[in-house]
Design a protein around this motif. Structure first.
Motif, PDB file in Angstrom:
ATOM      1  N   LEU A 127      19.592 -29.305  44.924  1.00  0.00           N
ATOM      2  CA  LEU A 127      19.656 -30.504  44.081  1.00  0.00           C
ATOM      3  C   LEU A 127      19.166 -31.757  44.976  1.00  0.00           C
ATOM      4  O   LEU A 127      18.344 -32.535  44.396  1.00  0.00           O
ATOM      5  CB  LEU A 127      21.073 -30.980  43.786  1.00  0.00           C
ATOM      6  N   PHE A 128      19.543 -31.831  46.117  1.00  0.00           N
ATOM      7  CA  PHE A 128      18.625 -32.896  47.114  1.00  0.00           C
ATOM      8  C   PHE A 128      17.336 -32.833  47.078  1.00  0.00           C
ATOM      9  O   PHE A 128      16.642 -33.741  46.844  1.00  0.00           O
ATOM     10  CB  PHE A 128      19.408 -32.754  48.469  1.00  0.00           C
ATOM     11  N   LEU A 129      16.545 -31.571  47.239  1.00  0.00           N
ATOM     12  CA  LEU A 129      15.343 -31.353  47.075  1.00  0.00           C
ATOM     13  C   LEU A 129      14.611 -31.624  45.792  1.00  0.00           C
ATOM     14  O   LEU A 129      13.809 -32.171  45.911  1.00  0.00           O
ATOM     15  CB  LEU A 129      14.672 -30.058  47.635  1.00  0.00           C
ATOM     16  N   LYS A 130      15.532 -31.388  44.710  1.00  0.00           N
ATOM     17  CA  LYS A 130      14.872 -31.711  43.385  1.00  0.00           C
ATOM     18  C   LYS A 130      14.917 -33.469  43.390  1.00  0.00           C
ATOM     19  O   LYS A 130      13.962 -33.907  42.860  1.00  0.00           O
ATOM     20  CB  LYS A 130      15.651 -31.198  42.416  1.00  0.00           C
ATOM     21  N   ALA A 131      15.883 -33.967  43.830  1.00  0.00           N
ATOM     22  CA  ALA A 131      16.087 -35.351  43.584  1.00  0.00           C
ATOM     23  C   ALA A 131      14.992 -36.152  44.616  1.00  0.00           C
ATOM     24  O   ALA A 131      14.414 -37.186  44.008  1.00  0.00           O
ATOM     25  CB  ALA A 131      17.237 -35.932  44.230  1.00  0.00           C
ATOM     26  N   LYS A 132      14.618 -35.496  45.787  1.00  0.00           N
ATOM     27  CA  LYS A 132      13.598 -36.052  46.584  1.00  0.00           C
ATOM     28  C   LYS A 132      12.166 -35.763  45.934  1.00  0.00           C
ATOM     29  O   LYS A 132      11.125 -36.815  45.943  1.00  0.00           O
ATOM     30  CB  LYS A 132      13.478 -35.558  48.102  1.00  0.00           C
ATOM     31  N   GLY A 168      11.601 -38.421  43.292  1.00  0.00           N
ATOM     32  CA  GLY A 168      11.473 -39.793  43.780  1.00  0.00           C
ATOM     33  C   GLY A 168      12.509 -40.458  43.803  1.00  0.00           C
ATOM     34  O   GLY A 168      12.765 -41.888  43.943  1.00  0.00           O
ATOM     35  N   ILE A 169      13.705 -40.071  43.578  1.00  0.00           N
ATOM     36  CA  ILE A 169      15.229 -40.460  43.551  1.00  0.00           C
ATOM     37  C   ILE A 169      15.524 -40.834  44.808  1.00  0.00           C
ATOM     38  O   ILE A 169      16.259 -41.839  44.974  1.00  0.00           O
ATOM     39  CB  ILE A 169      16.069 -39.528  42.735  1.00  0.00           C
ATOM     40  N   ILE A 170      15.110 -40.073  45.743  1.00  0.00           N
ATOM     41  CA  ILE A 170      15.430 -40.452  47.299  1.00  0.00           C
ATOM     42  C   ILE A 170      14.212 -40.519  48.071  1.00  0.00           C
ATOM     43  O   ILE A 170      13.375 -39.633  47.996  1.00  0.00           O
ATOM     44  CB  ILE A 170      16.476 -39.277  47.634  1.00  0.00           C
ATOM     45  N   ASP A 171      14.256 -41.455  48.780  1.00  0.00           N
ATOM     46  CA  ASP A 171      13.086 -41.439  49.948  1.00  0.00           C
ATOM     47  C   ASP A 171      13.670 -41.600  51.192  1.00  0.00           C
ATOM     48  O   ASP A 171      14.919 -41.411  51.376  1.00  0.00           O
ATOM     49  CB  ASP A 171      12.237 -42.584  49.567  1.00  0.00           C
ATOM     50  N   GLU A 172      12.901 -41.704  52.415  1.00  0.00           N
ATOM     51  CA  GLU A 172      13.325 -41.855  53.645  1.00  0.00           C
ATOM     52  C   GLU A 172      13.634 -43.076  54.172  1.00  0.00           C
ATOM     53  O   GLU A 172      13.009 -43.558  55.173  1.00  0.00           O
ATOM     54  CB  GLU A 172      12.286 -40.955  54.493  1.00  0.00           C
ATOM     55  N   THR A 173      14.525 -43.965  53.561  1.00  0.00           N
ATOM     56  CA  THR A 173      14.790 -45.410  54.022  1.00  0.00           C
ATOM     57  C   THR A 173      16.232 -45.428  54.623  1.00  0.00           C
ATOM     58  O   THR A 173      16.395 -45.188  55.673  1.00  0.00           O
ATOM     59  CB  THR A 173      14.209 -46.353  52.902  1.00  0.00           C
ATOM     60  N   GLU A 174      16.939 -46.008  53.730  1.00  0.00           N
ATOM     61  CA  GLU A 174      18.229 -46.203  54.201  1.00  0.00           C
ATOM     62  C   GLU A 174      19.432 -45.314  53.884  1.00  0.00           C
ATOM     63  O   GLU A 174      19.511 -44.934  52.714  1.00  0.00           O
ATOM     64  CB  GLU A 174      18.924 -47.750  53.674  1.00  0.00           C
ATOM     65  N   SER A 186      20.264 -45.106  45.186  1.00  0.00           N
ATOM     66  CA  SER A 186      20.759 -44.326  44.245  1.00  0.00           C
ATOM     67  C   SER A 186      22.068 -43.884  44.282  1.00  0.00           C
ATOM     68  O   SER A 186      23.111 -43.688  43.272  1.00  0.00           O
ATOM     69  CB  SER A 186      19.830 -42.865  44.056  1.00  0.00           C
ATOM     70  N   GLU A 187      22.732 -44.118  45.507  1.00  0.00           N
ATOM     71  CA  GLU A 187      24.037 -43.720  45.863  1.00  0.00           C
ATOM     72  C   GLU A 187      24.435 -42.261  45.661  1.00  0.00           C
ATOM     73  O   GLU A 187      25.510 -41.919  45.655  1.00  0.00           O
ATOM     74  CB  GLU A 187      25.048 -44.706  44.937  1.00  0.00           C
ATOM     75  N   LEU A 188      23.206 -41.507  45.883  1.00  0.00           N
ATOM     76  CA  LEU A 188      23.709 -39.895  45.827  1.00  0.00           C
ATOM     77  C   LEU A 188      24.328 -39.502  47.231  1.00  0.00           C
ATOM     78  O   LEU A 188      23.545 -39.749  48.057  1.00  0.00           O
ATOM     79  CB  LEU A 188      22.412 -39.199  45.586  1.00  0.00           C
ATOM     80  N   PRO A 189      25.174 -38.798  47.112  1.00  0.00           N
ATOM     81  CA  PRO A 189      25.690 -38.170  48.465  1.00  0.00           C
ATOM     82  C   PRO A 189      24.794 -37.098  49.163  1.00  0.00           C
ATOM     83  O   PRO A 189      24.092 -36.410  48.308  1.00  0.00           O
ATOM     84  CB  PRO A 189      26.949 -37.394  47.988  1.00  0.00           C
ATOM     85  N   LEU A 190      24.533 -37.220  50.212  1.00  0.00           N
ATOM     86  CA  LEU A 190      23.639 -36.181  51.048  1.00  0.00           C
ATOM     87  C   LEU A 190      24.255 -35.136  51.776  1.00  0.00           C
ATOM     88  O   LEU A 190      23.997 -33.960  52.057  1.00  0.00           O
ATOM     89  CB  LEU A 190      22.723 -37.092  52.122  1.00  0.00           C
ATOM     90  N   ASN A 191      25.440 -35.246  52.068  1.00  0.00           N
ATOM     91  CA  ASN A 191      26.288 -34.421  52.645  1.00  0.00           C
ATOM     92  C   ASN A 191      27.841 -34.833  52.617  1.00  0.00           C
ATOM     93  O   ASN A 191      28.071 -36.017  52.202  1.00  0.00           O
ATOM     94  CB  ASN A 191      26.039 -34.047  54.104  1.00  0.00           C
ATOM     95  N   VAL A 192      28.909 -33.946  52.966  1.00  0.00           N
ATOM     96  CA  VAL A 192      30.021 -34.060  52.992  1.00  0.00           C
ATOM     97  C   VAL A 192      31.114 -33.431  53.990  1.00  0.00           C
ATOM     98  O   VAL A 192      30.500 -32.243  54.049  1.00  0.00           O
ATOM     99  CB  VAL A 192      30.947 -33.776  51.565  1.00  0.00           C
ATOM    100  N   ILE A 193      31.666 -34.158  54.736  1.00  0.00           N
ATOM    101  CA  ILE A 193      32.439 -33.657  55.786  1.00  0.00           C
ATOM    102  C   ILE A 193      33.795 -33.766  55.563  1.00  0.00           C
ATOM    103  O   ILE A 193      34.213 -35.168  55.295  1.00  0.00           O
ATOM    104  CB  ILE A 193      32.153 -34.228  57.362  1.00  0.00           C
ATOM    105  N   ILE A 194      34.699 -32.937  55.471  1.00  0.00           N
ATOM    106  CA  ILE A 194      36.110 -33.038  55.009  1.00  0.00           C
ATOM    107  C   ILE A 194      37.286 -32.891  56.168  1.00  0.00           C
ATOM    108  O   ILE A 194      36.980 -32.036  57.058  1.00  0.00           O
ATOM    109  CB  ILE A 194      36.745 -32.179  53.965  1.00  0.00           C
TER     110      ILE A 194
END
Length: 225
Positions: A60-65, A68-74, A129-137
């Motif tokens: 899903l992340f690779l599709k978003a990238k 253009g929903i995700i770029d390499e900034t913040e 976009s506020e999309l999560p990139l990973n989760v640690i519980i």
């Protein structure tokens, strides 16, 4: 651990049986009761041994990238509370083993203390976009600040050269020396930490800074370009 899992499953089944909408969203027949505890237990055991969700998350992340929903900034790093289905117990009766739910406390956006019993989800998210990139519980008692570098390392391992953020933005609870680590953050990730200053109860700003934490010269004048 088996007793703990059974208690959590029991609470989940109670929620499912009392909420037909939740059964619907979980793909269950809303006209029937939720599956038994033993069925859920076997299902959770299979999930725990599978890396399906991690692979799907990455896809899903690779599709978003790609779109253009995700770029390499913040990237912003923060945590959020996860309540346990189990009823809270006295602290003396809680097992602190880095897995089971525990007592937690953090401040909300208004500076008020929020207390709960359960876990924390530590999430690096793409700022725009506020999309999560990973989760640690972790249990709720785990300090947010010590998970920042771990989150960065997992992003690097998970996405390798596909995604390399320029900036990691965090609030003041992450303001510790390790999170400015030159050897890892700058050399390994080629990024930079931007962290709000933690006054730690002090009313006087650090030396060579004014009340707004802007650098000043020896005569007290703000430095400007």
């Amino acid at each position: 651990m088996q007793v703990q899992k059974i208690k959590n499953i029991h609470g989940l089944i109670e929620r499912l049986n009392s909420d037909p909408a939740l059964r619907y969203y979980c793909g269950l027949d809303i006209k029937k009761k939720a599956p038994s505890e033993s069925t859920f237990s076997r299902f959770l055991d299979k999930l725990s041994l599978s890396d399906y969700f991690q692979k799907e998350f990455k896809n899903l992340f690779l599709k978003a990238k790609k779109f253009g929903i995700i770029d390499e900034t913040e990237v912003a790093i923060d945590s959020t509370k996860l309540d346990s289905f189990e009823s809270q117990k006295p602290k003396s009766n809680i097992e602190n083993n880095d897995i089971s739910p525990y007592l937690g406390k953090k401040k909300d956006t208004d500076g008020n203390d929020v207390k709960w019993f359960g876990w924390k989800a530590h999430i690096p998210a793409y700022c725009k976009s506020e999309l999560p990139l990973n989760v640690i519980i972790t249990p709720a008692s785990k300090n947010d600040s010590i998970l920042a570098i771990t989150s960065m390392k997992q992003l690097k391992v998970f996405y390798n050269s596909v995604f390399t953020p320029n900036y990691y933005i965090m609030d003041s609870i992450y303001d510790i020396d390790d999170n400015y680590n030159y050897n890892y953050i700058i050399k390994e990730t080629k990024g930079q930490s931007i962290i709000a200053f933690n006054k730690r109860g002090n009313y006087v700003p650090p030396e060579a800074m004014d009340d707004n934490l802007h650098p000043i010269c020896s005569l007290g004048y703000k430095l400007t370009y």
